[in-house]
Design an enzyme around this catalytic site. Structure first.
Site, PDB file in Angstrom:
ATOM      1  N   HIS A   1      54.924  46.596  31.924  1.00 45.03           N
ATOM      2  CA  HIS A   1      53.478  46.381  31.960  1.00 45.03           C
ATOM      3  C   HIS A   1      53.079  46.103  33.400  1.00 45.03           C
ATOM      4  O   HIS A   1      53.425  45.064  33.957  1.00 45.03           O
ATOM      5  CB  HIS A   1      53.071  45.211  31.064  1.00 45.03           C
ATOM      6  CG  HIS A   1      51.609  44.871  31.183  1.00 45.03           C
ATOM      7  ND1 HIS A   1      50.622  45.787  30.927  1.00 45.03           N
ATOM      8  CD2 HIS A   1      50.976  43.739  31.574  1.00 45.03           C
ATOM      9  CE1 HIS A   1      49.441  45.225  31.132  1.00 45.03           C
ATOM     10  NE2 HIS A   1      49.635  43.988  31.529  1.00 45.03           N
TER      11      HIS A   1
ATOM     12  N   ASP B   1      50.120  45.587  35.885  1.00 44.05           N
ATOM     13  CA  ASP B   1      48.697  45.316  36.116  1.00 44.05           C
ATOM     14  C   ASP B   1      48.208  46.032  37.363  1.00 44.05           C
ATOM     15  O   ASP B   1      48.812  45.921  38.433  1.00 44.05           O
ATOM     16  CB  ASP B   1      48.466  43.817  36.281  1.00 44.05           C
ATOM     17  CG  ASP B   1      48.679  43.049  34.999  1.00 44.05           C
ATOM     18  OD1 ASP B   1      48.010  43.378  34.010  1.00 44.05           O
ATOM     19  OD2 ASP B   1      49.511  42.125  34.983  1.00 44.05           O
TER      20      ASP B   1
ATOM     21  N   ASP C   1      47.853  44.009  26.612  1.00 40.30           N
ATOM     22  CA  ASP C   1      47.515  42.777  27.337  1.00 40.30           C
ATOM     23  C   ASP C   1      46.060  42.336  27.258  1.00 40.30           C
ATOM     24  O   ASP C   1      45.779  41.162  27.461  1.00 40.30           O
ATOM     25  CB  ASP C   1      47.925  42.920  28.805  1.00 40.30           C
ATOM     26  CG  ASP C   1      48.006  41.574  29.514  1.00 40.30           C
ATOM     27  OD1 ASP C   1      48.223  40.550  28.834  1.00 40.30           O
ATOM     28  OD2 ASP C   1      47.864  41.534  30.744  1.00 40.30           O
TER      29      ASP C   1
ATOM     30  N   HIS D   1      41.966  45.251  32.975  1.00 39.53           N
ATOM     31  CA  HIS D   1      41.695  44.027  32.225  1.00 39.53           C
ATOM     32  C   HIS D   1      41.843  42.750  33.059  1.00 39.53           C
ATOM     33  O   HIS D   1      41.616  41.650  32.529  1.00 39.53           O
ATOM     34  CB  HIS D   1      42.565  43.952  30.968  1.00 39.53           C
ATOM     35  CG  HIS D   1      44.032  44.026  31.227  1.00 39.53           C
ATOM     36  ND1 HIS D   1      44.722  45.215  31.234  1.00 39.53           N
ATOM     37  CD2 HIS D   1      44.948  43.074  31.493  1.00 39.53           C
ATOM     38  CE1 HIS D   1      45.991  44.984  31.485  1.00 39.53           C
ATOM     39  NE2 HIS D   1      46.165  43.688  31.647  1.00 39.53           N
TER      40      HIS D   1
END
Length: 899
Positions: free
Chosen positions: A35, A37, A159, A404
């Site tokens: 994951h 970001d 997430d 996000h």
């Protein structure tokens, strides 16, 4: 022809190559993933390169290097990748040999792209138009690079902090077969685990005929982390599998026995996420231990074990669930608000960083204008009299901003600066393109000036020149009336339109207010002004007896249910009454003021608020709201939009799908709004249209409150590691300013008013200025459309695709049964749309523009219960005439010739 057909089938099967499963066993699908970001604690660049590891150890380029190396060592291994913004960077830096290897892995289904947008977007604070754009940006790159095998089939939002129904609708219309996420309310999760409803069919629209907006949705068992004790990244502390029986630390039996507890899933397939934040920088650690896990667990099958472990992907897991032909529970609401404990509601980020939220929304408007003018101005728009310009830089900056931890306001301060810088750079590239296009369309190469600081009443040209022209580009597909306020240096001005007719204007306090363009609402009924007040909640400092949870970038937790009123008797400082505008300026305190305006001929009341710097010298963090109190009998119900599109009913202290135990009476009743919220009874409806995403609630009968600004003194322990206390440019703390539009109408006609207002707030006219008067040969008026679009139709997208093709999206902007007048099918002729383009051909595509519509073939699912059937959709009367049903978006690739 037969040979071509067989070749296509082989290629499609090749892409979807999935490992064999055992129908008589429990199949555990291990999904190796990372994951990544697109900015959070570090900037996008710092994350990609592995810079500033003192903040967080993370380097995306090394992750992709390492994974590709390890995938080549065993054909059984799989990996999924999500964030196209990072993969795009990495791909450009690879040599042809590496690119060929990666392409083979993609073709074999061993490297699979999931989700595929430029980022994994936030779901609470994003507008649907920007979400569609960023998804299209990522999907197009994957399609252009890898073809059909690069097309993601599963949406993956592991997430984001709560999940919007409109996002599910968008994914379904883009052709996705399923959607997986990691976060949902802790009470909802406990109930679903108990009842084995962790997977469901989400019916994501009340207007679109099923299954158009139906999406299979699953909650991942461990969020997006591996099961406890099975993290084998270099950042983890779990023990590796030690499988040499001659060594003292042999632990295979212990690991195998510990592996699985999956009693809350319905089918004989479960999914295990094997990875986490920025993991797999040394992929050998992961794969070496997963190889052993698969080997030793499956070896027990010879002794009667019914557990089968395999490398897999979300697409392969979803395919197995579909083959099981089970019946799934139906979901029709959304997953807001999200709480991970009794006093930990993630509803603060709905408002966090209000200035960045506004800048993102304005940037979206500018991007749409940039895209439209690139099409209307033709090829010379990108390379014209003012140099080289482009829309790509802005598209990528906006794509990153949807992340996000970007527009959500949940990033570190230096990262927020970087997001804003990227948007500013993107607009600088677009400015050149826009200047070129305006020069082409007007026939004048006099430079256009853009006043970037009108929000603080600064525009050097209008303040220094006694004679200037203002150019207004309206990106909407219909005529609008838009008030403009400009700082000037004179007291008497004569304002005329392109035909020399006088335009109503008023000079006062070194501003000129005027109405630009034509269509004005008739104000036939009086406007009821609600009682306006500004208040603030005292943010929890973590010293509450019930919980140590603080308010922070994510979490909203007031110390009390009763906010403090800021000066009950506000000082009215300025009152202006003219033929153009009536306005009242009110000061509640030195750091809170508002201007209430009513423009002649308009139904809506404008409330311009200014908050900041929020004082914190008293040691109290503050969450500032405006509260509108009316005599509407709303009975604990209120309504909020979902990403700017369909509206959902909310009810105080209530959730539609489980019995709520309310533990935070304020924060637990807050919901995100992206464009509007309202309360109503049988006779009246108060609607508030916003200029950015904010948090809102209705805690009292007849009351609607909207959070405007937050300044806090403590971190909320969700990873950011710093309090949300934004510095200001000229003061101690950020000053935020914004606008709310208030309408008071009968409920049955409210949508006819607030829908156009909301679209007008999102797509605002672009103002540019030229010193002096236009030359005699300057074309003063131009319309890119042959005529206004019908009121129900919105031009969502107009952008250059290739040299002779443009991408267009038309949407029906009303819900079914929302408007007596406009909630009907409406037909548009594609050949008669544009004034500068000859449309030669049209092909319909999926919403994401990465598939032909006729080729879309989604998995179908059985639901336990069905909602009331909708009327059948109206059909197209001819190939050129397309019919839009309520809430329908249709996407076309047009082959065009410039006229």
């Amino acid at each position: 022809m037969a040979g071509l057909y067989l070749s296509f089938l082989f290629q499609l099967f090749f892409c979807l190559s999935c490992p064999a499963t055992n129908p008589s066993m429990l199949n555990v699908h291990l999904v190796p993933h990372t994951h990544d970001d697109v900015g959070w604690l570090k900037t996008v660049d710092q994350y990609y390169y592995g810079d500033r590891n003192n903040i967080q150890h993370a380097g995306v380029q090394y992750i992709l290097d390492s994974v590709i190396d390890q995938l080549q060592k065993d054909p059984a291994r799989r990996f999924i990748y999500v964030e196209t913004a990072f993969f795009y960077r990495w791909w450009k830096q690879q040599n042809q040999s590496t690119q060929r290897i990666v392409t083979q892995l993609v073709n074999e289904g061993r490297l699979e792209f999931i989700n595929g947008g430029w980022c994994m977007s936030d779901e609470a604070t994003t507008h649907y138009s920007a979400v569609i754009d960023q998804m299209t940006l990522g999907l197009r790159f994957l399609n252009d690079t890898f073809g059909e095998c690069g097309r993601p089939r599963v949406a993956w939002h592991i997430d984001p902090f709560g999940h919007a129904r409109e996002h599910a609708s968008i994914f379904a219309q883009m052709g996705y077969d399923g959607f997986f996420f990691g976060r949902l309310d802790y009470q909802d999760k406990a109930r679903r685990m108990k009842t084995k409803e962790m997977e469901m069919l989400w019916r994501a629209s009340e207007s679109l005929t099923p299954p158009l907006a139906d999406l299979f949705t699953g909650v991942l068992p461990n969020g997006y982390n591996p099961p406890e004790g099975f993290c084998w990244d270099q950042s983890c502390d779990d023990a590796p599998i030690r499988d040499d029986p001659d060594l003292e630390d042999y632990n295979v039996d212990e690991i195998v026995q510990k592996f699985l507890n999956a009693g809350f899933y319905k089918a004989n397939h479960i999914i295990m996420t094997m990875g986490s934040d920025f993991q797999y920088e040394n992929a050998n650690l992961w794969y070496k231990n997963m190889d052993k896990l698969i080997k030793y667990v499956n070896a027990l099958q010879a002794k009667g074990s019914k557990v089968n472990v395999l490398y897999s992907t979300p697409s392969c897991y979803l395919q197995e669930l579909n083959l099981a032909n089970l019946t799934w529970p139906l979901k029709t609401d959304d997953f807001f608000p999200y709480a991970d404990d009794a006093h930990d509601f993630w509803t603060g980020y709905f408002t966090s960083r209000p200035a960045l939220k506004l800048y993102e929304r304005l940037s979206n408007s500018r991007l749409q204008t940039c895209n439209q003018l690139e099409v209307l101005g033709g090829p010379k728009s990108k390379s014209g009299p003012f140099g080289e310009g482009d829309s790509d830089t802005m598209s990528k900056a906006m794509g990153v901003a949807q992340h996000h931890d970007a527009v959500s306001g949940t990033e570190k301060q230096h990262v927020a600066y970087d997001y804003a810088r990227r948007l500013a750079t993107g607009w600088a590239h677009c400015e050149v393109l826009v200047r070129n296009s305006l020069a082409i369309l007007s026939g004048s190469e006099a430079p256009h000036v853009f006043c970037e600081n009108l929000n603080i009443s600064v525009c050097p040209l209008t303040e220094s020149s006694h004679k200037f022209s203002m150019n207004v580009y309206n990106p909407l597909g219909r005529t609008v009336s838009w008030p403009v306020r400009l700082p000037v240096n004179g007291s008497v001005y004569s304002v005329t339109d392109a035909n020399g007719r006088a335009v109503d204007s008023q000079v006062g306090n070194v501003f000129i207010s005027l109405k630009c363009t034509c269509y004005i609402y008739d104000m036939k009924s009086s406007c009821l002004l609600p009682l306006l007040s500004v208040r603030w909640y005292n943010a929890s400092a973590g010293n509450n007896k019930e919980s140590p949870q603080t308010s922070g970038a994510y979490i909203f937790r007031p110390n009390s249910s009763d906010p403090f009123v800021i000066n009950k008797t506000a000082e009215t400082q300025i009152v202006t009454v003219s033929s153009t505008v009536q306005e009242v300026t009110q000061w509640f305190s030195p750091w809170v003021s508002q201007v209430v305006r009513l423009y002649e001929g308009h139904r809506e009341l404008e409330l311009e608020w200014t908050v900041g710097p929020v004082p914190v010298a008293d040691g109290l963090g503050k969450e500032v709201i405006t509260r509108l109190d009316t005599d509407i009998k709303s009975s604990d119900y209120f309504y909020t939009d979902s990403n700017g599109r369909e509206v959902l009913e909310r009810r105080k202290d209530y959730r539609p799908t489980w019995e709520l135990k309310q533990t935070e009476p304020v924060a637990g009743n807050y919901y995100p709004i992206n464009s509007r919220a309202y309360i109503k009874d049988d006779k009246h409806q108060l609607t508030v249209v916003t200029d950015r995403s904010q948090g809102a609630s209705s805690l009292y009968n007849g009351s609607l409150e909207i959070m405007l600004h937050r300044r806090l003194l403590y971190d909320d322990y969700r990873g950011v590691g710093e309090p949300l206390s934004e510095p200001g440019d000229f003061s101690d703390g950020l000053v935020a300013r914004g606008r709310l539009l208030l309408t008071f109408t009968p409920p049955d006609t409210a949508a006819d008013v607030h829908r156009p207002l909301a679209q007008g707030m999102v797509l605002q006219p672009l103002l540019s200025f030229q010193d002096g008067t236009p030359s005699a040969n300057t074309k003063l008026e131009f319309s890119g459309l042959q005529t206004d679009l019908p009121p129900a139709v919105h031009l969502l997208t107009l952008s250059q695709w290739d040299e002779d093709t443009v991408l267009i999206r038309l949407e029906h902007q009303y819900q079914a049964k929302e408007s007596k007048t406009h909630s009907q099918p409406v037909t548009v002729n594609l050949q008669k749309l544009f004034s500068t383009l000859d449309v030669l051909g049209a092909s319909e595509m999926s919403l994401g523009a990465n598939q032909w519509k006729e080729d879309m073939d989604r998995l179908q699912w059985n639901a336990e219960k069905t909602s009331k059937p909708l009327p059948l959709s109206a059909k197209d009367p001819s190939p050129w005439e397309v019919t839009l049903n309520p809430m329908e978006i249709r996407t076309f690739l047009l082959r065009v010739r410039q006229l």
